[in-house]
Design a protein around this motif. Structure first.
Motif, short mmCIF file in Angstrom:
data_model
loop_
_atom_site.label_atom_id
_atom_site.label_comp_id
_atom_site.label_asym_id
_atom_site.label_seq_id
_atom_site.Cartn_x
_atom_site.Cartn_y
_atom_site.Cartn_z
N PHE A 186 2.77 10.40 17.83
CA PHE A 186 2.81 10.93 16.47
C PHE A 186 1.87 10.12 15.57
N VAL A 187 1.19 10.83 14.67
CA VAL A 187 0.28 10.21 13.69
C VAL A 187 0.90 10.42 12.30
N VAL A 193 6.96 8.59 22.11
CA VAL A 193 8.35 8.64 22.53
C VAL A 193 8.77 10.02 23.03
N CYS A 194 7.89 11.02 22.93
CA CYS A 194 8.27 12.38 23.29
C CYS A 194 7.30 12.96 24.31
N CYS A 195 7.82 13.93 25.07
CA CYS A 195 6.95 14.69 25.96
C CYS A 195 6.17 15.72 25.15
N GLN A 196 5.31 16.45 25.83
CA GLN A 196 4.47 17.40 25.13
C GLN A 196 5.28 18.51 24.48
N CYS A 210 9.11 11.61 12.64
CA CYS A 210 9.20 10.91 13.91
C CYS A 210 10.67 10.62 14.22
N PRO A 211 11.16 10.90 15.43
CA PRO A 211 12.57 10.64 15.73
C PRO A 211 12.92 9.16 15.77
N ASN A 219 0.09 14.68 12.36
CA ASN A 219 -0.63 15.22 13.51
C ASN A 219 0.04 14.70 14.79
N ILE A 220 -0.21 15.43 15.91
CA ILE A 220 0.33 15.05 17.22
C ILE A 220 -0.84 14.92 18.19
N VAL A 221 -0.90 13.82 18.94
CA VAL A 221 -2.00 13.53 19.83
C VAL A 221 -1.46 13.51 21.28
#
Length: 226
Positions: A186-187, A193-196, A210-211, A219-221
């Motif tokens: 996470f940006v 910490v998460c899968c796709q 973010c959890p 954004n998500i990378v």
């Protein structure tokens, strides 16, 4: 106007130039001193003489007195009016009327020109910003539709064997599903910490956070191992 040839009549704040005639002039040279030599050496101005000069208004010169004019014990006096201060001038009454009428026209048309230019500039800026806003409103549904299609394509992407639970080492499971490997960061918080799939679900929320850090996600990378 050169100050040497004119006198400024300053009464109640009014400044008007009247011509002067030289009736006496005498220049007395002064003796130079070492200080004068130093000033001349470094390019500064220095006195070379003392000028004694007397000036008067030329004989037969007609001037106009503007104000409340009257005789007091046979001596002419002038006082300010209710609307303007009193002053002396070389101009006649007709010349003063023409001069001020011309100045009034210049100020009037100049103000109209500047006002029209200001209105034109403001109108141009308004029309340009309005067109930009309409273009943005037209592009916004297309952009949202493209983003939704991209999210659906990512969700439909098959999971590789590396993401299966049997290949995930300890401590690398997704914190949401606890089944797949952590693949998406996470940006701007940078937590991996998460899968796709779970990261995409989190990103599609109204206010994604973010959890782990509860920080807003911009954004998500996708992270790949080399």
């Amino acid at each position: 106007m050169p100050v040497d040839n004119y006198v400024v009549v300053n009464m109640d704040g009014s400044k008007h130039h009247l011509p002067l005639t030289t009736v006496y002039q005498q220049l007395q040279p002064i003796n130079a001193s070492p200080y004068t030599f130093l000033r001349a050496l470094f390019g500064h101005e220095y006195p070379v003489g003392l000028l004694d000069e007397e000036k008067i208004l030329p004989i037969g010169k007609y001037v106009s007195a503007v104000g409340h004019c009257f005789l007091k014990n046979g001596i002419p006096e002038i006082k300010p009016c209710n609307d303007l201060p009193y002053f002396l001038t070389e101009l006649t009454k007709d010349q003063m009327v023409i001069y001020h009428a011309f100045r009034t026209k210049i100020l009037f048309w100049s103000s109209n020109l500047l006002g029209s230019a200001s209105i034109g500039i403001l109108g141009f800026a308004f029309v340009r910003n309005w067109n930009r806003w309409k273009e943005w409103r037209q592009r916004r549904p297309n952009d949202q539709q493209q983003q939704s299609h991209a999210a659906v394509d990512e969700l439909n992407t098959p999971v590789s064997e590396d993401d299966e639970s049997r290949d995930v080492p300890d401590g690398q499971f997704c914190v949401i599903c606890l089944m797949r490997r952590r693949r998406s960061a996470f940006v701007p918080c940078g937590h991996l910490v998460c899968c796709q799939q779970c990261a995409l679900f989190v990103g599609r929320e109204v206010s994604p956070k973010c959890p782990v850090s509860r920080q807003t996600i911009s954004n998500i990378v996708r992270i790949y191992d080399s």
